[in-house]
Design an enzyme around this catalytic site. Structure first.
Site, PDB file in Angstrom:
ATOM      1  CE  LYS A 145      -3.857   1.889   2.789  1.00  0.00           C
ATOM      2  NZ  LYS A 145      -4.699   1.607   3.977  1.00  0.00           N
ATOM      3  CB  SER A 160      -7.844   3.608   3.248  1.00  0.00           C
ATOM      4  OG  SER A 160      -6.974   2.993   4.194  1.00  0.00           O
ATOM      5  CB  SER A 191      -8.191   0.548   6.099  1.00  0.00           C
ATOM      6  OG  SER A 191      -8.842   1.779   6.234  1.00  0.00           O
TER       7      SER A 191
END
Length: 552
Positions: free
Chosen positions: A133, A213, A237
């Protein structure tokens, strides 16, 4: 973080996984030089379904076996994933899941091949490409949190977990798009959108949200753009994007995985964890990244990788004798999710588990103090990260100013009210913060989740992870219906989601939650459930949901 529900009482849990996502950014300032059109959602350029990919749905153990037999090299595998990223992410369906590829990926693969030839194999991840990420430091790539303010920020060193992955032999393939600032900029954001990256799409239906996210990590692994990925979670997330992408996602106990080198929201709740297409792959990846790091005091109990062979807990009979609690008050937000959970309960009972209805006392009562904690800790954490990292913007106040001056690119759909609320908070020695932190953790953990587990003698509690993916809507933001993971997020305890069905082809996940440090038992339960059900289906990159499709 995530986005807000429209049909249920507002909770911070419903904000945290959904908050902002993606354009290739191989050049240091490509995100500034050429931002993608805002949110082109689905369909005119969806095109035909992609050609069959040789490594689609292939797990880590099989990739490793092929390399051991000499049928495959890490170089060839890495190149294949890079080619697939170009074909599926940049062209074709244009998932916008990978924000940047590692310019050294093939060199890393060559080094792992040379080691293998010399008789040195570091472990089950040797030569296996992994995505990260884009809030995790990994040289020589940018770490931006999706923000144009950090689009040329090159960290000087790897995050602790990235160093762990490299020690384990993994090839770092690239970075994935995310909801900008891990969705802690605005309460009405579109999950999977960032100013640097654009809008990530869900590979099951390109007009549907990837949640967030860790949006790019979810979409990329569902589409087999790498073997597995690392996401991060403050509240949902990892779990939410894994659920809507038909993946296994593990949110570890806070402190099991070092946060050193990760752009923070909250040191009370932040953690990184694996996102993969199977429990086995997620277990291998988790084993590689845990461990003690003196730079993160929360890891004090993580004493070494040798203690963490989670792969050894893959017991297909792991549900036999288990006692599982059903959180029915976390149901009711989607009928197909409820129906899938009822089928899952029956599967568990047939597998030898005892399943009983339970409640968490005061469920959701921690939402208000949790938000206070996040606002205080975000300001403190981001100021610290930026001041240490050598970034061009050195404080939250500087980010707020940058966004105002570049509002056309940074804030075309939603603002930065969470930034502004955080900036207004004081230091971490204020009584308001101290009381909020104590109250949130007590309500969610000691008097909440763990009290329920103990009082009912449970191995775990279960609920639907979240609803099926909703339509991407940059005007109104996320249409989030509900979640089952908030208690574990605020409590700092582990959770794992596994596919349990679908609604018109859109995946639905079940969540297992247990007490602190119960990852081995949760993995055992999740693996047994996965082996009994095997409902994961590969995405077809449809332009939109096929409404005539039978619900699964």
């Amino acid at each position: 973080m995530r986005s807000l529900p429209v049909t249920k009482t507002l909770s911070v849990a419903m904000m945290i996984a959904l908050l902002p996502a993606c354009q290739r950014a191989d050049a240091p300032d490509a995100g500034v030089a050429a931002s993608k059109p805002a949110v082109a959602v689905a369909s005119a350029n969806a095109g035909p379904a992609p050609a069959r990919f040789a490594f689609a749905e292939v797990g880590i153990a099989e990739l490793q076996a092929r390399m051991e037999r000499g049928e495959l090299s890490s170089h060839a595998l890495t190149q294949a994933y890079l080619d697939q990223i170009a074909a599926i992410d940049d062209a074709g369906p244009r998932l916008n899941a990978v924000i940047e590829t590692n310019p050294n990926a093939l060199k890393e693969a060559d080094a792992r091949d040379a080691e293998r030839k010399a008789g040195r194999v570091r472990g089950p991840l040797h030569g296996v490409p992994i995505l990260l990420k884009d809030n995790i430091d990994a040289t020589p790539m940018v770490n931006s949190a999706g923000s144009l303010a950090l689009a040329s920020h090159h960290p000087r060193t790897d995050a602790f977990l990235v160093a762990r992955l490299r020690e384990a032999g993994a090839v770092i393939l690239g970075k994935t798009n995310l909801s900008e600032w891990a969705n802690f900029r605005s309460s009405r954001s579109s999950s999977g959108w960032s100013a640097r990256g654009g809008q990530t799409r869900n590979p099951y239906a390109l007009d549907r949200s990837p949640c967030g996210s860790s949006s790019g990590s979810g979409s990329a692994i569902a589409a087999s753009l790498a073997a597995a990925a690392i996401g991060t979670e403050t509240d949902g997330s990892i779990i939410c994007p894994s659920s809507v992408a038909g993946l296994v996602g593990i949110k570890p106990t806070v402190g099991l995985v070092s946060r050193n080198g990760i752009i923070p929201i909250s040191h009370s709740q932040d953690t990184a964890g694996p996102m993969a297409r199977s429990v086995a792959d997620a277990a291998v990846l988790l084993s590689a990244i845990v461990g003690r790091d003196d730079a993160d005091p929360a890891t004090a109990e993580s004493t070494g990788r040798a203690m963490f062979d989670y792969h050894a807990r893959l017991n297909a009979d792991g549900l036999r004798g288990a006692r599982i609690g059903v959180l029915r008050k976390s149901m009711g937000f989607h009928p197909d999710a409820d129906a899938a959970l009822e089928r899952s309960i029956e599967t568990m009972r047939k597998a030898g588990a005892e399943v009983v209805d339970v409640e968490i006392a005061g469920a959701g009562s921690w939402n208000e103090p949790e938000m206070d904690v996040l606002l205080y800790e975000f300001k403190h954490g981001v100021d610290g990260y930026l001041s240490r990292s050598g970034a061009q913007v050195t404080s939250l106040a500087g980010l707020i100013d940058y966004n105002r001056k570049n509002a056309g690119k940074e804030m075309p759909y939603f603002g930065q009210e969470l930034f502004e609320r955080a900036q207004a908070k004081g230091a971490l020695d204020e009584i308001g913060y101290i009381e909020a932190r104590s109250k949130a953790r007590r309500l969610a953990r000691a008097e909440g989740l763990e009290a329920t587990l103990t009082a009912n003698n449970l191995d775990a509690v279960i609920a639907p992870a979240t609803a099926p993916a909703w339509l991407i809507d940059p005007v109104n933001g996320d249409h989030f219906l509900g979640e089952g993971y908030g208690a574990a997020a605020v409590a700092g305890t582990p959770s794992i989601t596994v596919p349990m069905g679908d609604s018109f082809g859109l995946p639905i996940g079940i969540i297992f939650m247990g007490p602190a440090s119960s990852e081995p038992r949760l993995i055992e339960l999740a693996y047994a459930f996965e082996q009994k059900t095997k409902v994961r289906k590969a995405p077809q990159f449809l332009a939109t949901v096929a409404l005539g499709k039978t619900k699964g």
